[in-house]
Write a protein that holds these residues in place. Structure first.
Motif, PDB file in Angstrom:
ATOM      1  N   TYR A  97      -1.816   1.770   5.837  1.00 20.61           N
ATOM      2  CA  TYR A  97      -2.343   2.330   4.700  1.00 20.61           C
ATOM      3  C   TYR A  97      -1.688   3.689   4.201  1.00 20.61           C
ATOM      4  O   TYR A  97      -1.392   3.734   3.069  1.00 20.61           O
ATOM      5  N   PRO A  98      -1.222   4.634   5.120  1.00 23.82           N
ATOM      6  CA  PRO A  98      -0.573   5.765   4.550  1.00 23.82           C
ATOM      7  C   PRO A  98       0.969   5.265   4.008  1.00 23.82           C
ATOM      8  O   PRO A  98       1.390   6.085   2.918  1.00 23.82           O
ATOM      9  N   VAL A  99       1.510   4.339   4.486  1.00 24.73           N
ATOM     10  CA  VAL A  99       2.607   3.762   3.925  1.00 24.73           C
ATOM     11  C   VAL A  99       2.586   3.266   2.458  1.00 24.73           C
ATOM     12  O   VAL A  99       3.260   3.594   1.511  1.00 24.73           O
ATOM     13  N   TRP A 100       1.599   2.428   2.275  1.00 23.23           N
ATOM     14  CA  TRP A 100       1.157   1.698   1.074  1.00 23.23           C
ATOM     15  C   TRP A 100       0.906   2.944  -0.016  1.00 23.23           C
ATOM     16  O   TRP A 100       1.025   2.482  -1.148  1.00 23.23           O
ATOM     17  N   ALA A 101       0.293   4.021   0.374  1.00 23.59           N
ATOM     18  CA  ALA A 101      -0.141   4.925  -0.546  1.00 23.59           C
ATOM     19  C   ALA A 101       0.895   5.484  -1.213  1.00 23.59           C
ATOM     20  O   ALA A 101       0.748   6.167  -2.230  1.00 23.59           O
ATOM     21  N   ARG A 102       2.224   5.450  -0.670  1.00 29.04           N
ATOM     22  CA  ARG A 102       3.357   6.061  -1.371  1.00 29.04           C
ATOM     23  C   ARG A 102       4.027   4.852  -2.500  1.00 29.04           C
ATOM     24  O   ARG A 102       5.047   5.317  -3.096  1.00 29.04           O
ATOM     25  N   LEU A 103       3.231   3.929  -2.824  1.00 27.36           N
ATOM     26  CA  LEU A 103       3.844   2.933  -3.575  1.00 27.36           C
ATOM     27  C   LEU A 103       3.965   3.532  -4.882  1.00 27.36           C
ATOM     28  O   LEU A 103       3.133   4.021  -5.716  1.00 27.36           O
ATOM     29  N   SER A 104       5.056   3.005  -5.584  1.00 25.81           N
ATOM     30  CA  SER A 104       5.420   3.413  -6.861  1.00 25.81           C
ATOM     31  C   SER A 104       5.322   2.303  -7.863  1.00 25.81           C
ATOM     32  O   SER A 104       5.385   1.018  -7.328  1.00 25.81           O
ATOM     33  N   ALA A 105       5.312   2.520  -9.225  1.00 25.97           N
ATOM     34  CA  ALA A 105       5.399   1.273 -10.151  1.00 25.97           C
ATOM     35  C   ALA A 105       6.559   0.563  -9.895  1.00 25.97           C
ATOM     36  O   ALA A 105       6.702  -0.743  -9.921  1.00 25.97           O
ATOM     37  N   GLU A 106       7.836   1.005  -9.768  1.00 27.81           N
ATOM     38  CA  GLU A 106       9.006   0.422  -9.425  1.00 27.81           C
ATOM     39  C   GLU A 106       9.164  -0.316  -8.346  1.00 27.81           C
ATOM     40  O   GLU A 106       9.364  -1.540  -8.193  1.00 27.81           O
ATOM     41  N   ASP A 107       8.302   0.166  -7.207  1.00 27.30           N
ATOM     42  CA  ASP A 107       8.269  -0.517  -5.844  1.00 27.30           C
ATOM     43  C   ASP A 107       7.546  -1.724  -6.213  1.00 27.30           C
ATOM     44  O   ASP A 107       7.724  -3.023  -5.546  1.00 27.30           O
ATOM     45  N   LEU A 108       6.406  -1.785  -7.059  1.00 26.83           N
ATOM     46  CA  LEU A 108       5.348  -2.623  -6.944  1.00 26.83           C
ATOM     47  C   LEU A 108       6.116  -3.770  -7.854  1.00 26.83           C
ATOM     48  O   LEU A 108       5.929  -5.185  -7.780  1.00 26.83           O
ATOM     49  N   GLU A 109       6.875  -3.397  -8.834  1.00 30.98           N
ATOM     50  CA  GLU A 109       7.710  -4.488  -9.804  1.00 30.98           C
ATOM     51  C   GLU A 109       8.461  -5.410  -8.873  1.00 30.98           C
ATOM     52  O   GLU A 109       8.472  -6.620  -8.855  1.00 30.98           O
ATOM     53  N   LEU A 110       9.220  -4.546  -8.065  1.00 31.04           N
ATOM     54  CA  LEU A 110      10.258  -5.360  -7.019  1.00 31.04           C
ATOM     55  C   LEU A 110       9.633  -6.360  -6.070  1.00 31.04           C
ATOM     56  O   LEU A 110      10.069  -7.369  -5.728  1.00 31.04           O
ATOM     57  N   ALA A 111       8.570  -5.733  -5.620  1.00 29.83           N
ATOM     58  CA  ALA A 111       7.803  -6.433  -4.555  1.00 29.83           C
ATOM     59  C   ALA A 111       7.084  -7.722  -5.158  1.00 29.83           C
ATOM     60  O   ALA A 111       6.967  -8.778  -4.513  1.00 29.83           O
ATOM     61  N   THR A 112       6.621  -7.500  -6.237  1.00 30.04           N
ATOM     62  CA  THR A 112       5.856  -8.574  -7.081  1.00 30.04           C
ATOM     63  C   THR A 112       6.872  -9.699  -7.475  1.00 30.04           C
ATOM     64  O   THR A 112       6.654 -10.905  -7.317  1.00 30.04           O
ATOM     65  N   THR A 113       7.935  -9.108  -7.851  1.00 29.03           N
ATOM     66  CA  THR A 113       9.081 -10.310  -8.129  1.00 29.03           C
ATOM     67  C   THR A 113       9.577 -11.032  -7.103  1.00 29.03           C
ATOM     68  O   THR A 113       9.801 -12.478  -6.969  1.00 29.03           O
ATOM     69  N   VAL A 114       9.755 -10.315  -5.861  1.00 28.18           N
ATOM     70  CA  VAL A 114      10.206 -11.132  -4.765  1.00 28.18           C
ATOM     71  C   VAL A 114       8.949 -11.926  -4.230  1.00 28.18           C
ATOM     72  O   VAL A 114       9.255 -13.112  -3.860  1.00 28.18           O
ATOM     73  N   ALA A 115       7.800 -11.635  -4.198  1.00 23.22           N
ATOM     74  CA  ALA A 115       6.661 -12.499  -3.695  1.00 23.22           C
ATOM     75  C   ALA A 115       6.602 -13.796  -4.672  1.00 23.22           C
ATOM     76  O   ALA A 115       6.454 -14.928  -4.368  1.00 23.22           O
TER      77      ALA A 115
END
Length: 456
Positions: A97-115
């Motif tokens: 949870y503490p790691v995920w709480a640092r998520l940014s919009a750019e992080d999410l875009e990259l993560a979603t593209t990879v998934a």
């Protein structure tokens, strides 16, 4: 991104094998016209009218596009993280949870593209995601995901998740990851209005998804159910994943998980549940009678040692059963054809080899998953259905010596489709996604993953 269009009338001819997810014989292939399946041909049959192009599928096993019913795209950034490799669900969450709480919009875009790219290459054409993290700076998380889905040319059920029960209120999530109910409900309504598509061929759909019994209040569950009914959208949550969760529900609410579900107005056919591992006989009967669906996530359940769900009994009772790869911090891959293999083997441990066939596992990954998401236009090969297809070759070394092509997909461990079509357009050609620079994506995504875990 370039998407390769199929000709207006295309015959995918004489596949090596065809799984239609119904009683139709597809040995002669399919005719595709205007984004839909126009004809399903038995062996030796010819199209009823001229075709503009023929694709020789004699080296391919043909399936409906696979459908993923449960994921957390953002978790591709925390795969195989050493501190949680050997932990069960609750301590796994508390560490992450503490790691995920640092998520940014750019992080999410990259993560979603990879998934999504990983799913697409595994033969998946429709994916459901459960996004429940909205830290400061990431209020438009679902909007980011919509953009990526459209770029890759897939279909998605994007659920607006939520967490309202923080550590200080007896829940698991840290305070910085929870939101106020009025913020959640207002954003849910905004997303439905902005993006939710209805009817055959829908590309983007929105669902409402309070995260789990140990991270949300009963009130947000009730309010989400009311909002979903008002706007006729689906409901999704985690339920009965572990024995710890069952104990939590008894301690916090004085209810077992299905009683809890009914108490908040969720026991119905609008709902599909992630995991559903720990149900007793009476609860299985109630879920089946209500038509409440379950997303089976076998790899995640094995990785976290959560247990073996009773999927055959749920399905036999009337509960639609689909497959989900779950988040990439508990799988740790986003590969749906491999997930069907895991489902085959895990469920055989409970029911035996004769009861769980490759066809049944593939049925969960296709028609069962479509039912779980409330869709009848995808998930099988039949006239009028969307032309969402996955074609697999069996010329790799792992398949050498195999005799039954359909069984070989799962028994020999197929992990990548050769061609994938969504709505009549090719999205994967020769195993690759046209227009996507995987090397560059991997480099950027890997750097974002290192930065996120390091806290920088």
């Amino acid at each position: 991104m370039n998407h390769a269009p199929a000709p207006r009338r295309l015959w995918i001819q004489n596949p090596l094998a065809a799984f239609t997810a119904n009683d139709l014989d597809g040995a002669g292939g399919l005719v595709i016209e205007d984004g839909r399946i126009a004809e399903v041909l038995a062996a030796g049959e010819q199209p009823s009218a001229p075709v503009m192009e023929v694709f020789d599928a004699s080296g391919h096993v043909l399936l409906p596009g696979l459908i993923n019913t449960h994921h957390h795209f953002y978790q591709t950034l925390t795969r195989a993280w050493a501190p949680v490799v050997n932990t069960p669900l609750f301590p796994w969450l508390k560490n992450l949870y503490p790691v995920w709480a640092r998520l940014s919009a750019e992080d999410l875009e990259l993560a979603t593209t990879v998934a999504l790219a990983e799913l697409l290459r595994s033969g998946c054409t429709t994916a459901a995601d459960h996004h429940y993290l909205f830290p400061d700076g990431l209020r438009d998380a679902v909007d980011v995901q919509v953009s990526v889905v459209r770029q890759l040319g897939m279909r998605a059920m994007l659920t607006r998740g939520s967490m309202t029960l923080g550590e200080d209120d007896g829940g698991l999530p840290p305070r910085q990851t929870v939101q106020a109910p009025e913020v959640i409900l207002a954003d849910s309504e905004r997303l439905i209005g902005a993006y939710h598509e209805r009817g055959d061929g829908a590309v983007i759909q929105i669902g409402l998804a309070p995260c789990s019994p140990f991270s949300v209040t009963q009130q947000i569950m009730k309010d989400s159910a009311a909002l979903a009914e008002q706007h006729d959208v689906r409901l999704h949550t985690h339920l009965a994943e572990t024995m710890d969760e069952e104990a939590f529900c008894l301690d916090m609410f004085g209810l077992r998980t299905v009683d809890y579900l009914e108490s908040v107005g969720w026991l119905g056919d609008r709902t599909w549940l992630a995991h559903g591992v720990h149900f007793n006989d009476e609860e299985i009967a109630r879920l089946g009678a209500a038509g409440t669906a379950v997303a089976h996530c076998p790899t995640s359940n094995m990785r976290l040692a959560s247990g073996i769900g009773r999927m055959a009994e749920l399905e036999d009772a009337g509960a639609p059963v689909g497959l989900g790869v779950d988040g990439s911090a508990s799988n740790d891959a986003s590969n749906l054809i491999l997930e069907a293999r895991q489902a085959l083997y895990l469920q055989r441990l409970r029911y035996g080899a004769e009861a769980i066939t490759p066809e049944r596992a593939l049925g969960w990954a296709t028609k069962g998953s479509a039912r779980a998401l409330g869709r009848s236009d995808i998930g099988e090969l039949a006239p009028g259905r969307q032309a969402d297809l996955a074609l697999f070759r069996l010329d790799d070394l792992r398949f050498s010596g195999s005799h039954d092509p359909l069984s070989a997909l799962l028994l020999c461990g197929a992990d990548r489709a050769d061609r994938v079509m969504v709505g009549g357009q090719w999205r994967v050609l020769d195993g690759e996604i046209a227009g996507l620079d995987l090397a560059a994506l991997t480099a950027r995504h890997s750097e974002a993953a290192r930065r996120l875990v390091a806290g920088g």
